[in-house]
Enzyme design. Structure first.
Site, PDB file in Angstrom:
ATOM      1  N   ASP A 103      15.930  25.843  43.553  1.00 40.22           N
ATOM      2  CA  ASP A 103      15.285  25.397  42.321  1.00 40.22           C
ATOM      3  C   ASP A 103      14.456  26.562  41.773  1.00 40.22           C
ATOM      4  O   ASP A 103      13.333  26.805  42.209  1.00 40.22           O
ATOM      5  CB  ASP A 103      14.393  24.178  42.584  1.00 40.22           C
ATOM      6  CG  ASP A 103      13.937  23.527  41.289  1.00 40.22           C
ATOM      7  OD1 ASP A 103      14.735  22.799  40.683  1.00 40.22           O
ATOM      8  OD2 ASP A 103      12.785  23.763  40.886  1.00 40.22           O
ATOM      9  N   GLU A 105      12.214  29.014  39.401  1.00 35.28           N
ATOM     10  CA  GLU A 105      11.203  28.982  38.349  1.00 35.28           C
ATOM     11  C   GLU A 105      11.473  30.189  37.457  1.00 35.28           C
ATOM     12  O   GLU A 105      11.856  31.252  37.950  1.00 35.28           O
ATOM     13  CB  GLU A 105       9.789  29.046  38.926  1.00 35.28           C
ATOM     14  CG  GLU A 105       9.388  27.820  39.740  1.00 35.28           C
ATOM     15  CD  GLU A 105       9.556  26.506  39.003  1.00 35.28           C
ATOM     16  OE1 GLU A 105       9.215  26.443  37.799  1.00 35.28           O
ATOM     17  OE2 GLU A 105      10.047  25.543  39.618  1.00 35.28           O
ATOM     18  N   ASP A 203      19.884  25.430  36.669  1.00 31.56           N
ATOM     19  CA  ASP A 203      19.549  26.538  37.577  1.00 31.56           C
ATOM     20  C   ASP A 203      20.667  27.571  37.633  1.00 31.56           C
ATOM     21  O   ASP A 203      20.419  28.771  37.540  1.00 31.56           O
ATOM     22  CB  ASP A 203      19.246  25.997  38.977  1.00 31.56           C
ATOM     23  CG  ASP A 203      17.936  25.248  39.004  1.00 31.56           C
ATOM     24  OD1 ASP A 203      16.903  25.891  39.223  1.00 31.56           O
ATOM     25  OD2 ASP A 203      17.944  24.024  38.786  1.00 31.56           O
ATOM     26  N   HIS A 262       6.524  22.024  40.119  1.00 27.00           N
ATOM     27  CA  HIS A 262       6.897  23.291  39.473  1.00 27.00           C
ATOM     28  C   HIS A 262       6.606  24.516  40.329  1.00 27.00           C
ATOM     29  O   HIS A 262       6.668  25.644  39.838  1.00 27.00           O
ATOM     30  CB  HIS A 262       6.277  23.428  38.079  1.00 27.00           C
ATOM     31  CG  HIS A 262       6.671  22.316  37.155  1.00 27.00           C
ATOM     32  ND1 HIS A 262       7.960  22.151  36.707  1.00 27.00           N
ATOM     33  CD2 HIS A 262       5.946  21.295  36.641  1.00 27.00           C
ATOM     34  CE1 HIS A 262       8.015  21.079  35.940  1.00 27.00           C
ATOM     35  NE2 HIS A 262       6.806  20.538  35.887  1.00 27.00           N
ATOM     36  N   ASP A 267       9.413  22.168  44.938  1.00 30.82           N
ATOM     37  CA  ASP A 267      10.464  21.374  44.270  1.00 30.82           C
ATOM     38  C   ASP A 267      11.716  21.322  45.140  1.00 30.82           C
ATOM     39  O   ASP A 267      12.315  20.263  45.326  1.00 30.82           O
ATOM     40  CB  ASP A 267      10.812  21.982  42.907  1.00 30.82           C
ATOM     41  CG  ASP A 267       9.822  21.598  41.808  1.00 30.82           C
ATOM     42  OD1 ASP A 267       8.920  20.772  42.071  1.00 30.82           O
ATOM     43  OD2 ASP A 267       9.950  22.114  40.683  1.00 30.82           O
TER      44      ASP A 267
END
Length: 318
Positions: A103, A105, A203, A262, A267
């Site tokens: 995941d 960022e 993603d 986040h 996550d």
């Protein structure tokens, strides 16, 4: 009627199931008596209250948390598995040994203007062992953005990633090389079969795709196919797509978010918890999306189960 009575009358695992009189399906629909019994049992489970479902699940030492639809699915899958195991043992060698939950960022601005280019700033992986159903290992590295090296205040507040963290971080090609080395050390794609898993399509199809173009490297082959857990969850528990956000999936399964929302690693850990619960509930998480010629494509559930290739560093683009 108590759950115990319901369990004794209709839902016990035995060869003396009801004769089908209370089943909505005709006997012609199920040539195999095992499937006929499963259908009858499912009918009984559909009529159970939430308390009856929880009591029955507790009897089998199964998880009792979750909304009613989740509990029904869990109990149905338990009975189905028991019945099919009587018929023929399930081959446990055919599924992935590991699932790699990712995941990312990425850089962002408030309102995310359409011309804004997102760059990956955190690359986490959570390694889920599908045999033990436990998180076995994690990887996390921050990434230095190059196009927009200064993070917006919105991005810092959202992700908890500070300017200082990214300033000290490696650029994406180096981090990707570290990811690949980490995966190789765990013998993924060589000794052990594995699949990538994400929370949605973005993603891989957006963030990784854009980042590889920015970094002038080809899209890595190991990330060309993945399990989109939102799709898997929606299809398995029969819920609409707008109920497949991370926090909602956790809530429906009777779990709370653990950590800081986040944070890519937190996550990923929470997504892994959902994957574990789905596997426990009898869902065979399968690859359902892929990248082909730079485009997002759906993978049919009828395609044979195939693990991702051994990770290799992609070549630089010309």
């Amino acid at each position: 009627m108590t759950s115990d009575t319901c369990g004794r009358q209709h839902c016990r695992i035995s060869d003396q199931e009801t004769n089908g009189k209370n089943s909505t399906a005709s006997s012609n629909d199920f040539s195999d008596p095992i499937y006929k019994e499963i259908a009858i049992t499912n009918g009984c489970i559909n009529r159970m209250t939430r308390d009856e479902l929880r009591s029955k699940l507790a009897e089998f030492k199964l998880e009792t948390r979750g909304v009613k639809d989740v509990l029904k699915k869990r109990l149905k899958n338990y009975y189905k598995k028991q019945k099919l195991m009587q018929k023929e043992p399930i081959n446990g060698d055919s599924y992935y040994d590991y699932i790699c939950v990712v995941d990312f960022e990425a850089t962002c601005e408030e309102g995310n203007p359409p011309e804004f280019i997102h760059e990956i700033i955190e690359f986490p992986i959570v390694l889920l062992n599908t045999h033990t159903l436990e998180i076995e290992d994690t990887f996390q590295q921050y990434v230095k953005p190059e196009i927009n090296p200064k993070l917006s205040n919105f991005c810092i507040n959202l992700t908890g990633i500070t300017q200082d963290i990214v300033d000290k971080a490696d650029t994406f090609p180096q981090v990707l090389q570290n990811v690949i080395e980490w995966m190789r050390q765990r013998e993924l794609g060589t000794k052990y079969s594995y699949s990538m898993l994400t929370d949605g399509s973005w993603d891989m199809s957006k963030f990784l795709n854009i980042q590889c173009r920015i970094s002038r490297i080809k899209y890595p082959s190991f990330a060309k196919k993945w399990i989109n857990i939102r799709k898997s969850y929606g299809n398995f528990y029969k819920v609409p797509r707008n109920q497949t956000k991370l926090t909602i999936m956790l809530e429906k399964l009777g779990m709370n978010y653990d950590g800081r929302p986040h944070s890519g690693l937190d996550d990923s850990k929470n997504i892994a918890r959902i994957a574990i619960r789905m596997l426990q509930d009898g869902c065979e998480l399968r690859v359902n999306e892929r990248m082909h010629a730079g485009q997002l494509m759906t993978v049919s559930s009828s395609v044979p189960l195939e693990g991702a290739p051994a990770p290799q560093m992609p070549r630089y683009r010309n």
